[in-house]
Design an enzyme around this catalytic site. Structure first.
Site, PDB file in Angstrom:
ATOM      1  N   LYS A 282      16.588 -84.012   4.172  1.00 29.31           N
ATOM      2  CA  LYS A 282      16.396 -84.895   5.326  1.00 29.31           C
ATOM      3  C   LYS A 282      16.528 -86.372   4.925  1.00 29.31           C
ATOM      4  CE  LYS A 282      13.406 -81.622   7.809  1.00 29.31           C
ATOM      5  NZ  LYS A 282      12.133 -81.480   8.572  1.00 29.31           N
TER       6      LYS A 282
ATOM      7  N   TYR B 177      17.649 -78.610  16.659  1.00 29.99           N
ATOM      8  CA  TYR B 177      16.211 -78.411  16.831  1.00 29.99           C
ATOM      9  C   TYR B 177      15.850 -77.969  18.265  1.00 29.99           C
ATOM     10  CZ  TYR B 177      14.789 -80.069  12.203  1.00 29.99           C
ATOM     11  OH  TYR B 177      14.574 -80.179  10.855  1.00 29.99           O
TER      12      TYR B 177
ATOM     13  N   PHE C 263       6.532 -83.318  19.613  1.00 27.92           N
ATOM     14  CA  PHE C 263       7.167 -84.140  18.580  1.00 27.92           C
ATOM     15  C   PHE C 263       8.693 -84.030  18.597  1.00 27.92           C
ATOM     16  CE2 PHE C 263       5.801 -80.088  16.699  1.00 27.92           C
ATOM     17  CZ  PHE C 263       7.000 -79.603  16.199  1.00 27.92           C
TER      18      PHE C 263
ATOM     19  N   ARG D 180       7.884 -79.840  -0.880  1.00 26.73           N
ATOM     20  CA  ARG D 180       7.143 -80.673   0.078  1.00 26.73           C
ATOM     21  C   ARG D 180       5.874 -81.250  -0.544  1.00 26.73           C
ATOM     22  NH1 ARG D 180       8.507 -76.853   5.302  1.00 26.73           N
ATOM     23  NH2 ARG D 180      10.153 -78.156   6.186  1.00 26.73           N
TER      24      ARG D 180
ATOM     25  N   ASN E  84       9.362 -84.461   6.029  1.00 29.13           N
ATOM     26  CA  ASN E  84       8.945 -83.526   4.979  1.00 29.13           C
ATOM     27  C   ASN E  84      10.121 -83.060   4.108  1.00 29.13           C
ATOM     28  OD1 ASN E  84      10.107 -81.905   6.879  1.00 29.13           O
ATOM     29  ND2 ASN E  84       8.336 -80.584   7.182  1.00 29.13           N
TER      30      ASN E  84
ATOM     31  N   HIS F 208      14.698 -79.046   5.237  1.00 26.48           N
ATOM     32  CA  HIS F 208      14.704 -77.981   6.236  1.00 26.48           C
ATOM     33  C   HIS F 208      15.219 -76.723   5.563  1.00 26.48           C
ATOM     34  CE1 HIS F 208      15.572 -75.593   9.817  1.00 26.48           C
ATOM     35  NE2 HIS F 208      16.684 -75.250   9.186  1.00 26.48           N
TER      36      HIS F 208
ATOM     37  N   GLU G  15      22.579 -71.052  11.702  1.00 24.60           N
ATOM     38  CA  GLU G  15      22.511 -72.437  11.202  1.00 24.60           C
ATOM     39  C   GLU G  15      23.637 -72.741  10.214  1.00 24.60           C
ATOM     40  OE1 GLU G  15      18.515 -73.033   9.750  1.00 24.60           O
ATOM     41  OE2 GLU G  15      17.669 -72.998  11.767  1.00 24.60           O
TER      42      GLU G  15
HETATM   43  P1  GDP Z   1       9.582 -75.770   9.145  1.00 19.95           P
HETATM   44  O1  GDP Z   1      10.299 -74.476   9.426  1.00 19.95           O
HETATM   45  O2  GDP Z   1       8.577 -75.662   8.026  1.00 19.95           O
HETATM   46  O3  GDP Z   1      10.531 -76.935   8.940  1.00 19.95           O
HETATM   47  O4  GDP Z   1       8.681 -76.110  10.419  1.00 19.95           O
HETATM   48  P2  GDP Z   1       8.929 -75.962  12.005  1.00 19.95           P
HETATM   49  O5  GDP Z   1      10.160 -75.141  12.291  1.00 19.95           O
HETATM   50  O6  GDP Z   1       7.645 -75.537  12.626  1.00 19.95           O
HETATM   51  O7  GDP Z   1       9.180 -77.469  12.479  1.00 19.95           O
HETATM   52  C1  GDP Z   1      10.450 -78.082  12.309  1.00 19.95           C
HETATM   53  C2  GDP Z   1      10.207 -79.504  11.835  1.00 19.95           C
HETATM   54  O8  GDP Z   1       9.502 -80.220  12.845  1.00 19.95           O
HETATM   55  C3  GDP Z   1       9.315 -79.647  10.600  1.00 19.95           C
HETATM   56  O9  GDP Z   1       9.994 -79.477   9.381  1.00 19.95           O
HETATM   57  C4  GDP Z   1       8.805 -81.072  10.740  1.00 19.95           C
HETATM   58  O10 GDP Z   1       9.805 -82.028  10.337  1.00 19.95           O
HETATM   59  C5  GDP Z   1       8.618 -81.175  12.251  1.00 19.95           C
HETATM   60  N1  GDP Z   1       7.246 -80.834  12.669  1.00 19.95           N
HETATM   61  C6  GDP Z   1       6.645 -79.606  12.659  1.00 19.95           C
HETATM   62  N2  GDP Z   1       5.380 -79.688  13.122  1.00 19.95           N
HETATM   63  C7  GDP Z   1       5.183 -80.997  13.438  1.00 19.95           C
HETATM   64  C8  GDP Z   1       4.069 -81.728  13.979  1.00 19.95           C
HETATM   65  O11 GDP Z   1       3.009 -81.170  14.277  1.00 19.95           O
HETATM   66  N3  GDP Z   1       4.252 -83.073  14.156  1.00 19.95           N
HETATM   67  C9  GDP Z   1       5.429 -83.704  13.845  1.00 19.95           C
HETATM   68  N4  GDP Z   1       5.514 -85.039  14.068  1.00 19.95           N
HETATM   69  N5  GDP Z   1       6.487 -83.053  13.353  1.00 19.95           N
HETATM   70  C10 GDP Z   1       6.372 -81.727  13.133  1.00 19.95           C
END
Ligand code: GDP
Length: 139
Positions: A10, A50, A58, A103, A113, A116, A127
């Site tokens: 990222k 996304y 968010f 991370r 973070n 992805h 993807e």
């Molecule tokens: P991942 O699969 O671990 O990347 O997590 P998810 O698929 O749940 O979320 C996608 C991305 O959204 C994450 O990698 C973060 O960059 C962002 N994200 C997830 N949860 C949160 C949150 O609670 N707040 C914010 N600001 N960003 C979030």
């Protein structure tokens, strides 16, 4: 089973010049980088990529955070690559990530973070197809 998964370094990672250190984590874990390119996402690409999160509070911030700098999109290949990559990445929120994970080592916040990674083999196929044609993947 030999699998392929999509990984994205990222903008927070490219900004801090961490692409080599992060790639070393993948390679140490036995994942091979079989395709890789550094690109700038368009807003449309970020929103589509996304899309599953479009109802989350968010979503807009997340999409914007993917546009502030270049990303490196890559295909990782290896035994159980989808799960292996999720292990190497660590939990979404770096505060909950295991020591030694990408991370835990590098993420700035739950949103910025650093990486992805596809969350299932089915999504990995979708993807990978989002960014790469088959002839760009060299195993
Ligand atoms: P991942 O699969 O671990 O990347 O997590 P998810 O698929 O749940 O979320 C996608 C991305 O959204 C994450 O990698 C973060 O960059 C962002 N994200 C997830 N949860 C949160 C949150 O609670 N707040 C914010 N600001 N960003 C979030």
């Amino acid at each position: 089973m030999l699998e392929r998964t999509l990984s994205i370094l990222k903008p927070d990672a490219t900004r801090r010049n961490l692409t080599g250190e992060i790639n070393a984590c993948f390679e140490k874990a036995g994942l091979r980088i079989v395709a890789q390119k550094r690109i700038r996402l368009t807003k449309e690409q970020a929103q589509k990529f996304y899309g599953v999160h479009s109802e989350r509070p968010f979503y807009n911030d997340l999409c914007e955070s993917m546009l502030v700098g270049p990303v490196v999109v890559q295909v990782l290949e290896g035994k159980n690559a989808v799960l292996k990559n999720r292990e190497v990445m660590g939990a979404t929120n770096p505060e909950n990530a295991e020591p030694g994970t990408i991370r835990k080592l590098f993420a700035e916040s739950i949103q910025e973070n650093s990486v992805h990674g596809s969350d299932s083999l089915e999504n990995a196929k979708i993807e990978i197809g989002f960014f790469f044609s088959e002839c760009e993947i060299v195993g």
